[in-house]
Design a protein around this motif. Sequence first.
Motif, short mmCIF file in Angstrom:
data_model
loop_
_atom_site.label_atom_id
_atom_site.label_comp_id
_atom_site.label_asym_id
_atom_site.label_seq_id
_atom_site.Cartn_x
_atom_site.Cartn_y
_atom_site.Cartn_z
N LEU A 1 -31.03 77.24 45.17
CA LEU A 1 -29.92 76.65 44.41
C LEU A 1 -29.45 75.36 45.05
CD1 LEU A 1 -27.57 79.57 43.31
CD2 LEU A 1 -29.32 78.39 42.00
N ALA A 2 -29.49 75.32 46.41
CA ALA A 2 -29.02 74.12 47.11
C ALA A 2 -29.86 72.90 46.74
CB ALA A 2 -29.05 74.35 48.62
N GLY A 3 -31.11 73.12 46.34
CA GLY A 3 -31.98 71.98 46.06
C GLY A 3 -32.02 71.57 44.61
N ILE A 4 -31.34 72.31 43.73
CA ILE A 4 -31.43 71.99 42.31
C ILE A 4 -30.54 70.80 41.97
CG2 ILE A 4 -30.92 72.86 40.00
CD1 ILE A 4 -31.79 75.58 40.98
N PRO A 5 -31.08 69.80 41.30
CA PRO A 5 -30.28 68.61 40.97
C PRO A 5 -29.04 68.96 40.15
CG PRO A 5 -32.60 68.22 40.52
CD PRO A 5 -32.47 69.67 40.83
N GLY B 1 -42.22 57.75 36.46
CA GLY B 1 -41.05 56.99 36.91
C GLY B 1 -40.35 57.69 38.05
N THR B 2 -40.18 59.02 37.92
CA THR B 2 -39.52 59.79 38.97
C THR B 2 -40.31 59.69 40.27
OG1 THR B 2 -38.63 61.34 37.36
CG2 THR B 2 -38.74 62.09 39.62
N LEU B 3 -41.62 59.87 40.18
CA LEU B 3 -42.44 59.87 41.40
C LEU B 3 -42.49 58.47 42.02
CD1 LEU B 3 -45.35 62.24 40.32
CD2 LEU B 3 -43.39 62.74 41.79
N VAL B 4 -42.65 57.44 41.16
CA VAL B 4 -42.74 56.07 41.70
C VAL B 4 -41.45 55.67 42.41
CG1 VAL B 4 -42.81 53.64 41.01
CG2 VAL B 4 -44.50 55.23 40.11
N THR B 5 -40.30 55.88 41.74
CA THR B 5 -39.04 55.48 42.37
C THR B 5 -38.81 56.27 43.65
OG1 THR B 5 -37.93 57.01 40.88
CG2 THR B 5 -37.83 54.69 40.31
N SER B 6 -39.04 57.59 43.60
CA SER B 6 -38.75 58.42 44.77
C SER B 6 -39.67 58.07 45.94
CB SER B 6 -38.92 59.90 44.44
OG SER B 6 -38.09 60.25 43.38
N LEU B 7 -40.97 57.94 45.68
CA LEU B 7 -41.89 57.67 46.77
C LEU B 7 -41.68 56.27 47.34
CD1 LEU B 7 -45.10 59.42 45.43
CD2 LEU B 7 -43.53 60.20 47.21
N ALA B 8 -41.43 55.29 46.47
CA ALA B 8 -41.17 53.94 46.97
C ALA B 8 -39.91 53.93 47.83
CB ALA B 8 -41.03 52.97 45.80
N ALA B 9 -38.88 54.61 47.36
CA ALA B 9 -37.64 54.67 48.15
C ALA B 9 -37.89 55.35 49.48
CB ALA B 9 -36.55 55.41 47.37
N LEU B 10 -38.74 56.36 49.46
CA LEU B 10 -39.06 57.09 50.69
C LEU B 10 -39.76 56.17 51.68
CD1 LEU B 10 -38.39 60.01 51.09
CD2 LEU B 10 -40.74 60.60 50.59
N VAL C 1 -31.18 53.22 49.60
CA VAL C 1 -29.91 53.29 50.31
C VAL C 1 -29.34 54.71 50.27
CG1 VAL C 1 -27.54 52.45 50.33
CG2 VAL C 1 -29.40 50.88 49.84
N MET C 2 -29.50 55.38 49.12
CA MET C 2 -28.89 56.70 48.96
C MET C 2 -29.56 57.77 49.80
SD MET C 2 -28.08 56.72 44.92
CE MET C 2 -27.12 58.21 44.93
N ILE C 3 -30.89 57.69 50.00
CA ILE C 3 -31.53 58.77 50.75
C ILE C 3 -31.63 58.46 52.24
CG2 ILE C 3 -32.82 59.63 48.77
CD1 ILE C 3 -35.27 58.32 49.86
N LEU C 4 -31.31 57.22 52.63
CA LEU C 4 -31.35 56.88 54.05
C LEU C 4 -30.59 57.88 54.93
CD1 LEU C 4 -30.96 53.01 54.33
CD2 LEU C 4 -32.62 54.43 55.50
N PRO C 5 -29.32 58.19 54.61
CA PRO C 5 -28.58 59.05 55.54
C PRO C 5 -29.17 60.44 55.70
CG PRO C 5 -27.33 58.65 53.54
CD PRO C 5 -28.48 57.72 53.51
N TYR C 6 -29.85 60.97 54.66
CA TYR C 6 -30.40 62.33 54.79
C TYR C 6 -31.49 62.34 55.86
CZ TYR C 6 -27.94 63.16 50.47
OH TYR C 6 -26.97 63.26 49.53
N THR C 7 -32.46 61.43 55.72
CA THR C 7 -33.52 61.37 56.72
C THR C 7 -32.93 61.03 58.09
OG1 THR C 7 -34.78 60.36 54.94
CG2 THR C 7 -35.85 60.53 57.06
N ARG D 1 -33.91 65.15 47.26
CA ARG D 1 -32.70 64.47 46.79
C ARG D 1 -33.05 63.34 45.82
NH1 ARG D 1 -27.70 66.57 47.81
NH2 ARG D 1 -28.16 68.12 49.38
N ALA D 2 -34.05 62.56 46.21
CA ALA D 2 -34.41 61.38 45.41
C ALA D 2 -34.87 61.78 44.02
CB ALA D 2 -35.48 60.57 46.13
#
Lengths: 288, 335
Positions: free
Chosen positions: A124-128, B81-90, B197-203, B255-256
């Motif tokens: 659940l923690a990972g669900i958007p 789109g989801t994979l491209v944006t997420s992986l590029a951001a990563l 910018v948004m996923i930076l703090p998690y990593t 997250r991304a």
Amino acid sequence: MTAQSTPLSGRPRPRLSAARRLRNLLMGVLIALSTVVVVAPLLLIFFYLLREGLGAMNLEFFTRTPAPEGETGGGLLNAILGSLQMLAMASVLGVGVGVAGGIFLAEYPRHPLMPTVRMLSDVLAGIPAIVMGLVAYGLIVLQFGFSGLAGAVALGFLMIPIVVRTTEEVLKLVPVTVREAGLSLGLPQWLVILRIVLPAAAGGIITGVMLALARVAGEAAPLLFTAFGNPLVNLDPTKPMSALPLEIYRGATSAYDENQRLAKAGALLLILIIFATSLLARRASRRR
Amino acid sequence: MNEPVRPRPLTRAPLSARSDRTFQGLILALASVIVLVFVLSVYQLGRESWPALREFGLSFYTERTWNPVSGQFGAAQMLIGTLVTSLAALVLSVPLAVASALFVAEYAPKWLANPVGYLIELLAAVPSVVYGLWALFVIAPILGRWQQGFFADPANVALYTRCQDLWNSGQTTLQCFFVPSAFDGRGLALAIIILTVMILPYTASVARDVIRLVPADQREAMYALGATKWEVISRAILPYARAGILGGVILALGRALGETLAVAMVIGDSQEIIKSLWGGASTMASVIANQFGDAQERLHRSSVVALGLGLFFLSVAVNFLARVVIARLTPKGIQ
């Protein structure tokens, strides 16, 4: 002496050392610069909102509802009250289920359902958040229409895994000897949990709840199809309700300057509240 | 079976045992809500997306056309789109995040490390809409101005015209991929920037925690061999912390993938094939946010929920992967 200490490198020392020193220095500078790049957006966002939003944060902002599109003035009273109501309702669900879930995981580790609950809580923690909005839409809105209650349920679902996680961690920090002391006095297990373990862990649990609240207070995605938004002040949880993040979203994507102005002020208010909550929670958890 | 169940006599079950059972039952009932939420989520998403999945089958996720007017729905573009944006951001965020973690854990003195750590944690607390607002009002105009500057050169205008023809026929080349096309600054590039910018703090915070847990022996042994600080970091610390950092990276990926509003506000909401870095695109989450409210038709609405179902399973899979990686690869002593 020197002939014996150099074979490892095989080259004269000074040249190598200069190259290594340079690389060391270069990487240090690069790492420091990267850190500046990482932190910069936070400061840029904060000062941007301060510059653009502080001016709009007057008495009217806190006491009026948004003006009709195209007109000037107005405030976000509807959103502020809506957020407060929905967060309060979400807390009932999130804290009730979350703390119970944490107790279950920490105090009944040998229960056959324990691994399932732990796994699903992590899932659940990972669900958007937006997907939780769709779920709450299907569960509630389809039958009863848009309502603050539906929004609160979506937010509550998002709070549950956060509260479970922190409650479990904090309860596990309470030493076993404390539980044994209670049991040896003849207390039943439930009283040991309620009267001894929970009070000892209360600070940490409250920290976890505050962090969960700070997290969901900024969520607009799950509210889009549940609380929906409302231009008027609404105190009836069965009717559509506004929230700060919703107004920010609508305002920021609106073509009207006035709505954008309100959105920026709302964003400033929202991050001030969230930052204050996060810092308070952190301070409280450090003091323990 | 034929005798009704009677409560046990008090002597055999003392008060505490009964109250314990009651309490355990209560806790279990509340904890079961977690299971219930999961089951209800799968059930709701499955039921709502059933019409679309029945109509298009599993090829819903591989079909490229998304056209509400003709009632044709395929999610491949959003999936890409989801994979491209997420992986590029990563890719963009990982080096920065690891560097900032190294700075906090290894370089900075305590008086500096603590505030920087605070700031990075606050970065994680900024809501998605606020990032979106900032990207829209501050970054987008900057990108837009840069793209207009590009057209000051007539040669570039000619290039743009050529690319436009190519784009219109649904094609692109490597050169055209980088040619600007959206003058308001919105598009794939802006979405990648804000997602970074948004996923930076998690990593960054996972990496910092893992780096702090690297045993001091590890560093000291390397220093004793005469290594410089960077050599200690690159050969003793990073190899040791690798698995933990990788786990943090995969969590950030999770997250991304689900990041919604910031992306929805800036990506330009186009369901066509991605033809340019600067052009519009869409992700699964952004389409849900942008279209679910307006979707009147049953099939359209159901297709949007099917996107949610796909996103649901994608996030579950990624989080599961993160857990496995952390559990498998972490050296003993690091959690």
